[in-house]
Design an enzyme around this catalytic site. Structure first.
Site, PDB file in Angstrom:
ATOM      1  N   TYR A  78       7.729 -28.364-105.778  1.00 16.11           N
ATOM      2  CA  TYR A  78       7.062 -27.065-105.621  1.00 16.11           C
ATOM      3  C   TYR A  78       6.423 -26.599-106.928  1.00 16.11           C
ATOM      4  CZ  TYR A  78       8.305 -25.999-100.828  1.00 16.11           C
ATOM      5  OH  TYR A  78       8.360 -25.996 -99.455  1.00 16.11           O
ATOM      6  N   LYS A 125      23.242 -25.834 -99.028  1.00 12.97           N
ATOM      7  CA  LYS A 125      23.175 -25.007-100.241  1.00 12.97           C
ATOM      8  C   LYS A 125      24.548 -24.525-100.729  1.00 12.97           C
ATOM      9  CE  LYS A 125      18.397 -23.395 -99.805  1.00 12.97           C
ATOM     10  NZ  LYS A 125      17.698 -23.851-100.968  1.00 12.97           N
ATOM     11  N   ASP A 164      20.124 -21.253 -88.397  1.00 13.89           N
ATOM     12  CA  ASP A 164      19.983 -21.918 -89.699  1.00 13.89           C
ATOM     13  C   ASP A 164      20.582 -21.015 -90.786  1.00 13.89           C
ATOM     14  OD1 ASP A 164      19.196 -22.965 -92.086  1.00 13.89           O
ATOM     15  OD2 ASP A 164      17.082 -23.191 -91.583  1.00 13.89           O
TER      16      ASP A 164
HETATM   17  C1  LIG Z   1      16.878 -21.430 -94.278  1.00 11.71           C
HETATM   18  C2  LIG Z   1      16.648 -22.773 -94.893  1.00 11.71           C
HETATM   19  N1  LIG Z   1      16.766 -23.870 -94.125  1.00 11.71           N
HETATM   20  C3  LIG Z   1      16.591 -25.100 -94.621  1.00 11.71           C
HETATM   21  C4  LIG Z   1      16.257 -25.287 -95.939  1.00 11.71           C
HETATM   22  C5  LIG Z   1      16.028 -26.670 -96.468  1.00 11.71           C
HETATM   23  O1  LIG Z   1      17.071 -27.049 -97.302  1.00 11.71           O
HETATM   24  P1  LIG Z   1      16.872 -28.267 -98.333  1.00 11.71           P
HETATM   25  O2  LIG Z   1      15.937 -27.780 -99.366  1.00 11.71           O
HETATM   26  O3  LIG Z   1      18.258 -28.507 -98.847  1.00 11.71           O
HETATM   27  O4  LIG Z   1      16.357 -29.417 -97.552  1.00 11.71           O
HETATM   28  C6  LIG Z   1      16.123 -24.184 -96.776  1.00 11.71           C
HETATM   29  C7  LIG Z   1      15.769 -24.353 -98.182  1.00 11.71           C
HETATM   30  O5  LIG Z   1      15.397 -23.442 -98.883  1.00 11.71           O
HETATM   31  C8  LIG Z   1      16.316 -22.887 -96.231  1.00 11.71           C
HETATM   32  O6  LIG Z   1      16.164 -21.783 -96.976  1.00 11.71           O
END
Ligand SMILES: Cc1ncc(COP(=O)(O)O)c(C=O)c1O
Length: 445
Positions: A17, A282, A253
């Site tokens: 990014y 995370k 999610d």
């Molecule tokens: C709500 C949500 N889902 C999925 C992801 C994707 O996670 P990753 O970056 O570990 O693939 C993120 C990443 O910021 C997120 O904020």
């Protein structure tokens, strides 16, 4: 030696990014150690990690219990294949996750990042309907401004044009419904008085096409990457009701919101909802090692459980699934929640944080202030009355990022949204420092 390292960084690394042309022009920051919410660089400067190192760090850097758990595990087993074999921490963590999740959740499928946690939920949902003979249920609904990751499947259910538009021909098609973005309500309503007009398109879609729809995926209460959009609990509850009425899966999610960030262990708890899938990553290891999980129910699991010859198996897996070091960190992180009474402690700090955030409202460039738990966002506008934005070429977010560094803050605005994603270990004096320094930047930008 340090300078030499930074030269190698420039030569060999392509950062995520990041427009590398910008990055190359800027001074590079080499982080050498961290403690609590402070990051230290090679020049001895200190930065407050106000975004929890990309929303992962929960209990602060260098936490003794998590560190110790990883070290202990390292003495015994660093990695093992997770197909046909298992290990202690994967089992303990699964048991713990099931205890803290809603009561319908009974199974844990591990992976290693948030995008895969979401893709697994999508694939499981898709295959579930095939396995039970409902072959037409093949599409998904997702929200505008939603974000679920950067892999092809996760992008397909994403709703941020800046990230996804270039790849549109690679993505599978999904139904997009409006974001419950109260500050910019496209139905001209006000948050506390609306009748959830924004949910009508979803309701109509489900009414008309539920036979083709496998599930809906959304972030609970906080559309994070889409601009830290905090939406009302009533919206989440209504989505959950609709999924039950129309027999489509509810995929929640919690990758960003999970593990205390919103003041509860999971944001879905505010709505008392029982989804078919919960995606976590995370904060699961408190940011120590990569890990993710897709949690689901017995109903889903049972549809895959049969003689091998019937081909109902879930053919999916990642090499680092349930890595022993990562699961050890996650078990330890959940212990920290219990032993340090983290959620209780943070519940006292949250009202102070939210009250401090109110101060920003007096600034002419702050159009909206929104908070949930230890997440707070400030929407920068050029004109408060019209809510118009600064032209993209002025790069207001980038300017704030650079001013933040001068003030010892890691701020990473999402376009015109300045936000805090604070670690739960933050102390009140640190909180005031973060707020005061940010105020100083925004007053003079
Ligand atoms: C709500 C949500 N889902 C999925 C992801 C994707 O996670 P990753 O970056 O570990 O693939 C993120 C990443 O910021 C997120 O904020």
């Amino acid at each position: 030696m340090k300078l030499h390292l930074l030269e190698k960084d420039k030569r060999y690394i392509w950062h995520p990014y990041t427009q590398m042309k910008d990055y190359e022009k800027e001074e590079h920051i080499l982080i050498v150690r961290a403690e609590g919410m402070r990051l230290y660089d090679s020049k001895g400067r200190v930065f407050f990690d106000t975004i929890s190192s990309w929303w992962c760090n929960v209990h602060g850097h260098n936490h003794p219990m998590i560190k110790e758990a990883i070290k202990r595990q390292l003495e015994r087993l660093e990695h093992v294949i997770f197909a046909g074999f298992t290990h202690e921490n994967a089992i303990l963590l699964a048991e713990k996750l099931i205890q803290i999740a809603p009561s319908n959740i009974t199974k844990v499928f591990y992976s290693d990042n948030g995008s895969t946690a979401c893709e697994i939920a999508l694939k499981m949902s898709y295959q579930f309907w095939k396995n039970i003979g409902k072959k037409k249920k093949e599409t998904f609904i997702s929200l505008e401004l939603g974000y679920h990751g950067d892999t092809i499947g996760a992008m397909s259910v994403g709703g941020i044009p800046l990230f996804q538009e270039k790849f549109s021909r690679l993505l599978f098609s999904t139904h997009k419904v409006p974001s419950p973005y109260c500050y910019r309500c496209r139905f001209g309503k006000e948050r506390d008085r609306c009748k959830l007009e924004c949910i009508e398109p979803l309701e109509n879609l489900l009414k008309e096409r539920n036979e083709e729809i496998a599930g809906i995926i959304l972030e609970p209460l906080l559309q994070a990457a889409g601009g830290m959009i905090i939406y009302p609990v009533k919206y989440l509850k209504r989505v959950a009701e609709l999924t039950k009425i129309y027999h489509v899966h509810l995929i929640i999610d919690e990758v960003a919101t999970g593990f205390g960030r919103t003041g509860k262990m999971f944001a879905l708890e505010y709505g008392g909802i029982k989804p078919d899938f919960i995606c976590v990553s995370k904060g699961i290891t408190s940011g120590y090692l990569p890990l993710a999980a897709t949690l689901t129910t017995n109903k889903i699991y049972s549809a895959f459980y049969d003689d091998y010859i019937k081909n109902k198996t879930f053919h999916h897996g990642h090499t680092y699934t349930a890595n022993p070091l990562a699961t050890a960190a996650a078990v330890a992180s959940l212990k920290v929640f219990e032993q340090e009474g983290v959620l209780g402690k943070i519940s006292k700090l949250i009202p102070i944080f939210h009250q401090e955030m109110e101060r920003f409202k007096e600034l002419p460039i702050i159009g909206d202030v929104r908070c949930i738990g230890m997440v707070g966002a400030l929407e920068i506008v050029k004109d408060k009355n019209t809510k118009s934005l600064f032209p993209v070429k002025e790069r207001i977010g980038w300017k704030i990022y650079k001013e933040g560094l001068k003030e010892g803050l890691i701020l990473r605005p999402l376009g015109n949204i300045v936000y805090f994603f604070l670690p739960l270990c933050i102390k009140s004096d640190e909180l005031y420092q973060v707020i005061n320094r940010t105020y100083k930047i925004l007053v003079s930008i």
